[in-house]
Design an enzyme around this catalytic site. Structure first.
Site, PDB file in Angstrom:
ATOM      1  N   LYS A 110       0.839  -1.205   0.000  1.00  0.00           N
ATOM      2  CA  LYS A 110       0.000   0.000   0.000  1.00  0.00           C
ATOM      3  C   LYS A 110       0.875   1.257   0.000  1.00  0.00           C
ATOM      4  CE  LYS A 110      -4.444  -1.631   0.966  1.00  0.00           C
ATOM      5  NZ  LYS A 110      -4.615  -2.711   1.944  1.00  0.00           N
ATOM      6  N   LYS A 189      -5.776 -14.195 -12.306  1.00  0.00           N
ATOM      7  CA  LYS A 189      -6.594 -14.474 -11.119  1.00  0.00           C
ATOM      8  C   LYS A 189      -7.821 -13.555 -11.102  1.00  0.00           C
ATOM      9  CE  LYS A 189      -6.516 -13.814  -6.172  1.00  0.00           C
ATOM     10  NZ  LYS A 189      -6.025 -12.950  -5.118  1.00  0.00           N
ATOM     11  N   LYS A 192     -11.441  -8.135  -8.325  1.00  0.00           N
ATOM     12  CA  LYS A 192     -12.155  -6.891  -8.575  1.00  0.00           C
ATOM     13  C   LYS A 192     -11.218  -5.873  -9.234  1.00  0.00           C
ATOM     14  CE  LYS A 192     -13.749  -3.693  -5.381  1.00  0.00           C
ATOM     15  NZ  LYS A 192     -14.278  -3.387  -4.042  1.00  0.00           N
TER      16      LYS A 192
END
Ligand code: TRP
Length: 324
Positions: A110, A189, A192
């Site tokens: 992140k 894979k 979203k």
């Protein structure tokens, strides 16, 4: 055996969620003491709008109940309805070092993406440890991305137990294998964030669009097609038993059936498989009061299971100083 997992309320569920997480949970529900919760406290590390999170929590609850989480068989709740977990997270934060948390991949990823990390994002793994240790979970089914978080949980529990005595159960991870990964419409894979997901509760038109966009090679109707290298075959197989898979592989290999037909058949299969869940979901949506009741009852059950562990931790650390 006590099995526990948490799921972030991260929007619509796709086939990857269903065939990896959901189905495993439902299997565990049949054969163990399943504890499953919606990770609302974790979600506020990324979702910063109240109405969005609120709707997300309810949506996730409805989806899970529709797909078969049964509050009479399992303990199912919203994480923040049992705030004891936040107290335990604080206590546990003293059993891990800053440098160890700095090594967490999910945190580093992140930061590498340019996100300015809050202290909450940094201590995310500590809260996750609290989730698990508060309920004495023995096994924790998660995706591969959570492997390191579970190692941190085990470290925290071991360090705490070393300081204060055998208070916490050391949980075993149950990590999804690579071979169990569900591919998305582009073959990567299903995720979203890759925009390659098939959302099974979407309306028929949208579902059709996703299924039709599954990548294939350029083999025509009269060509023999190779099932082993086909994303379409892999996705379709998820719905079939061994015999069904062999029949489907034959259809691929035998000239006469085009990819368009195979995709139409897959679409019909998806609609059929999820029809009962879709119906249950509509019923739940129309009766939000009873969804909330189920969640309240779930929170009570979860809290009853949690309190003894929290008390032991408070007693061991000296926080529970009063004479009993
Ligand atoms: N971090 C997990 C995820 O993003 C969700 C989670 C929170 C969890 N607490 C947990 C999973 C405890 C297992 C056990 O997928």
């Amino acid at each position: 055996m006590r099995v526990l997992s948490g799921i972030q309320p991260s929007g619509k569920l796709h086939l990857g969620n269903y065939f990896s997480m959901m189905r495993r949970m439902i299997d565990y529900q049949a054969k163990s003491d399943l504890f499953a919760f919606i990770a609302s406290y974790h979600a506020i590390t990324t979702v910063e709008e109240g109405p969005v999170l609120r709707a997300g929590i309810l949506d996730a609850a409805i989806d899970f109940l529709a797909l078969g989480i049964d509050p009479t068989k399992s303990t199912f709740w919203v994480q923040s309805d049992v705030p004891e977990v936040a107290e335990l997270a604080w206590i546990l934060s003293t059993s891990i070092t800053v440098s160890q948390l700095e090594l967490a991949h999910s945190f580093k990823d992140k930061v590498a993406q340019g996100i300015v990390a809050s202290a909450g994002l940094f201590t995310y793994p500590v809260l996750m440890a609290a989730d698990i240790l508060l309920f004495g979970a023995q096994r924790v089914p998660v995706g591969k991305d959570q492997k390191q978080h579970l190692e941190i949980t085990r470290d925290i529990a071991q360090r705490f137990n070393h300081k204060y005595g055998e208070i916490f159960v050391i949980p075993e991870p149950d990590i999804l294998k690579d071979t169990e990964l569900v591919p998305g419409v582009d073959g990567r894979k299903m995720s979203k964030s890759y925009k390659n997901a098939i959302y099974f509760f979407a309306d028929e038109k949208e579902l059709k669009k996703s299924v039709m966009s599954i990548v294939t090679d350029s083999k025509g109707v009269q060509d023999s097609k190779d099932p082993d290298s086909s994303v379409l075959y892999q996705i379709y197989s998820l719905f079939l038993d061994q015999k069904g898979r062999e029949e489907l592989a034959d259809k691929f290999r035998t000239p006469g059936t085009g990819y368009g037909d195979l995709k139409k058949a897959l679409l019909a299969q998806i609609l059929e498989t999820f029809a009962p869940f879709r119906e249950r979901r509509a019923t739940l949506l129309a009766d939000l009061d009873s969804v909330e009741d189920m969640l309240q009852q779930g929170a009570r059950k979860a809290r009853d299971a949690a309190i003894p562990f929290l008390e032991r931790a408070r007693d061991a650390t000296g926080l529970g100083y009063r004479k009993k």
